[in-house]
Scaffold this motif. Structure first.
Motif, short mmCIF file in Angstrom:
data_model
loop_
_atom_site.label_atom_id
_atom_site.label_comp_id
_atom_site.label_asym_id
_atom_site.label_seq_id
_atom_site.Cartn_x
_atom_site.Cartn_y
_atom_site.Cartn_z
N ASN A 131 -56.49 55.90 65.39
CA ASN A 131 -56.70 54.11 65.65
C ASN A 131 -57.13 54.70 64.40
N ASN A 132 -57.52 52.93 63.87
CA ASN A 132 -58.67 52.48 62.62
C ASN A 132 -60.41 52.52 63.55
N ILE A 133 -60.42 52.21 64.63
CA ILE A 133 -61.52 51.64 65.65
C ILE A 133 -61.75 52.92 65.72
N SER A 134 -61.22 54.03 66.15
CA SER A 134 -62.16 54.99 66.64
C SER A 134 -61.95 56.20 65.52
N ARG A 135 -61.53 55.80 64.71
CA ARG A 135 -61.39 56.41 62.98
C ARG A 135 -62.94 56.17 62.57
N TYR A 136 -63.33 54.90 62.00
CA TYR A 136 -64.18 54.11 62.33
C TYR A 136 -65.99 54.72 62.77
N PHE A 137 -65.50 54.60 64.39
CA PHE A 137 -66.97 54.99 65.28
C PHE A 137 -67.32 56.62 64.95
N SER A 138 -66.21 56.83 64.59
CA SER A 138 -66.63 58.80 64.65
C SER A 138 -66.36 59.32 63.53
N PHE A 139 -66.38 58.31 62.34
CA PHE A 139 -67.13 58.34 60.56
C PHE A 139 -68.54 58.02 60.61
N PHE A 140 -68.68 56.93 60.67
CA PHE A 140 -70.17 56.26 60.12
C PHE A 140 -70.80 57.07 61.38
N LYS A 141 -70.66 57.32 62.69
CA LYS A 141 -71.45 58.10 63.84
C LYS A 141 -72.18 59.43 62.44
N TRP A 142 -70.83 59.67 62.30
CA TRP A 142 -71.54 61.03 61.42
C TRP A 142 -71.98 61.35 60.28
N TYR A 143 -71.49 60.72 59.17
CA TYR A 143 -72.22 59.26 58.04
C TYR A 143 -73.72 59.67 58.20
N TYR A 144 -74.23 58.65 59.33
CA TYR A 144 -75.01 58.63 59.14
C TYR A 144 -76.43 59.33 59.73
N ASP A 145 -75.39 61.01 60.69
CA ASP A 145 -76.33 62.14 61.10
C ASP A 145 -76.32 62.68 59.90
N TYR A 146 -75.34 62.74 58.63
CA TYR A 146 -75.35 64.08 58.23
C TYR A 146 -75.07 63.64 56.57
N SER A 147 -75.17 62.86 56.32
CA SER A 147 -75.03 62.44 55.10
C SER A 147 -76.81 61.46 54.91
N LEU A 148 -76.46 61.45 52.97
CA LEU A 148 -77.40 59.87 53.10
C LEU A 148 -76.51 58.70 52.88
N VAL A 149 -77.19 57.69 53.14
CA VAL A 149 -76.05 56.55 53.20
C VAL A 149 -75.46 55.88 52.17
N SER A 150 -74.68 55.89 51.51
CA SER A 150 -74.68 55.65 50.09
C SER A 150 -73.81 53.63 50.07
N ARG A 151 -74.70 53.24 49.98
CA ARG A 151 -73.61 51.72 49.79
C ARG A 151 -72.14 51.48 49.34
N TYR A 152 -71.54 52.30 48.46
CA TYR A 152 -70.81 52.54 48.31
C TYR A 152 -69.84 52.75 49.18
N THR A 153 -69.88 54.07 49.50
CA THR A 153 -69.14 55.04 50.27
C THR A 153 -68.45 54.10 51.54
N THR A 154 -70.39 53.46 52.18
CA THR A 154 -70.27 52.91 53.29
C THR A 154 -69.25 51.38 52.87
N ALA A 155 -68.82 50.81 51.77
CA ALA A 155 -68.42 49.85 51.58
C ALA A 155 -66.19 50.68 51.45
N TYR A 156 -66.45 51.24 51.23
CA TYR A 156 -65.37 52.27 50.54
C TYR A 156 -64.60 52.52 51.85
N VAL A 157 -65.44 53.17 52.66
CA VAL A 157 -64.61 53.39 54.17
C VAL A 157 -64.16 52.56 55.13
N SER A 158 -65.47 51.30 55.23
CA SER A 158 -65.44 50.10 55.77
C SER A 158 -64.24 49.57 55.48
N LEU A 159 -63.56 48.68 54.28
CA LEU A 159 -62.29 48.20 54.12
C LEU A 159 -61.33 48.79 54.06
#
Length: 341
Positions: A185-213
């Motif tokens: 489901n999309n809530i578990s996907r949201y948690f899973s993706f962003f936990k990884w993203y904030y730990d392993y990547s440079l955070v871009s506002r556009y990538t963040t906006a795209y995945v969130s939306l």
């Protein structure tokens, strides 16, 4: 301007027609794609260098018009109108990202150099008068044909080499593919993706906006192409395409470009426009998800607050970004492979 006299009435009409296209975007002057004449005058008076960045779709049409006289995508008068708007407002047109997208897909530097040479010829040979005649449908085809093979040129810019922004975005899209294929489901996907993203990547506002939306089900937003395919090559190609699209925004964002430049993004892609608009319009794009969903808002908000308060930028030196990304991409691809039978 090649025997073309621009009256104020013509200027207003050009702006009206460009507004109807919804192709021109700048967060300060044209945030909704509306090219209002008063805003254009402010844009001209800004004193900054004005640069229009073409996306691949529009650049493809421009090349077709130059090399064959016509386009098989959309209307030739629309591209002509865009060229006129750029010329009369003193805008430099940048094709680098669009050229790099195609050349890197083909893994052929000569393709990129050839396209750049054609682009250069366009601005030397196709006059304002021709663009006006095309825009007003006084002629149906471009009469000044540029050869599509201009021979070997000495490269000043390399087009095949992937940028750091692309590598970070590609890495993120591969992980998104893994999350979409493993979480239900999309809530578990949201948690899973962003936990990884904030730990392993440079955070871009556009990538963040795209995945969130996208995960919030925002109208018109779709995932990378072929994300659920049984062919891993198709999945990776879709991730690569989405990463390249995000690069158009990342590389020329206000966070990155010189303050003496004013960048305008030219695209007919509704999703890219929305990413730019909403990504720039929010100080915390990750919260776009909780602003749209109707259930579990409080749970998500609490989780995001904890994530942001503990977030630290990855401890990798800039000169090591490329090798870091390449290692992470290999790990992500290997993890993605586990989702295939």
């Amino acid at each position: 301007m090649e025997n073309v006299v621009i009256t104020f009435r013509m200027f207003e009409e050009i702006n009206r027609r460009v507004s109807d296209l919804r192709w021109i975007y700048n967060i300060d002057y044209f945030p909704d794609g509306i090219v209002d004449t008063s805003k254009v005058l402010d844009f001209i008076k800004s004193g900054k260098k004005k640069i229009v960045v073409l996306d691949r779709n529009i650049f493809d049409r421009l090349l077709k018009i130059a090399t064959t006289g016509r386009t098989n995508q959309g209307r030739i008068q629309d591209v002509a109108l865009l060229m006129i708007w750029c010329m009369i407002n003193g805008c430099e047109v940048l094709p680098y990202s669009a050229i790099s997208e195609h050349a890197s897909v083909k893994c052929d530097e000569q393709i990129g150099q050839n396209e750049y040479k054609i682009f250069d010829e366009i601005f030397q040979r196709i006059t304002m008068e021709v663009w006006f005649k095309l825009a007003e449908e006084k002629i149906k085809y471009n009469p000044i044909i540029i050869q599509d093979k201009l021979g070997v040129v000495s490269p000043k810019v390399k087009f095949v080499k992937n940028s750091i922004d692309y590598l970070f975005n590609y890495m993120a899209m591969i992980h998104l593919a893994y999350v979409l294929r493993t979480e239900k489901n999309n809530i578990s996907r949201y948690f899973s993706f962003f936990k990884w993203y904030y730990d392993y990547s440079l955070v871009s506002r556009y990538t963040t906006a795209y995945v969130s939306l996208f995960l919030a089900g925002y109208d018109g937003f779709v995932g990378p192409k072929n994300i659920m395919s049984k062919d891993i090559d198709k999945v990776l190609a879709g991730c690569s395409n989405q990463a390249k699209d995000l690069c158009y925004l990342t590389e020329y964002s206000k966070d990155r470009v010189p303050t003496d430049c004013e960048f305008v993004f030219a695209t007919d892609d509704y999703m890219l426009f929305q990413i730019q608009k909403l990504g720039n319009g929010s100080t915390t794009p990750i919260r776009l998800f909780e602003n749209i969903i109707t259930k579990n808002k409080r749970k998500v908000s609490k989780w995001v607050t904890a994530l942001e308060s503990s977030h630290k930028t990855i401890s990798v030196r800039k000169d090591q970004y490329e090798s870091y990304c390449e290692k992470q991409i290999k790990k992500e691809i290997n993890q993605l492979k586990t989702t295939f039978d």
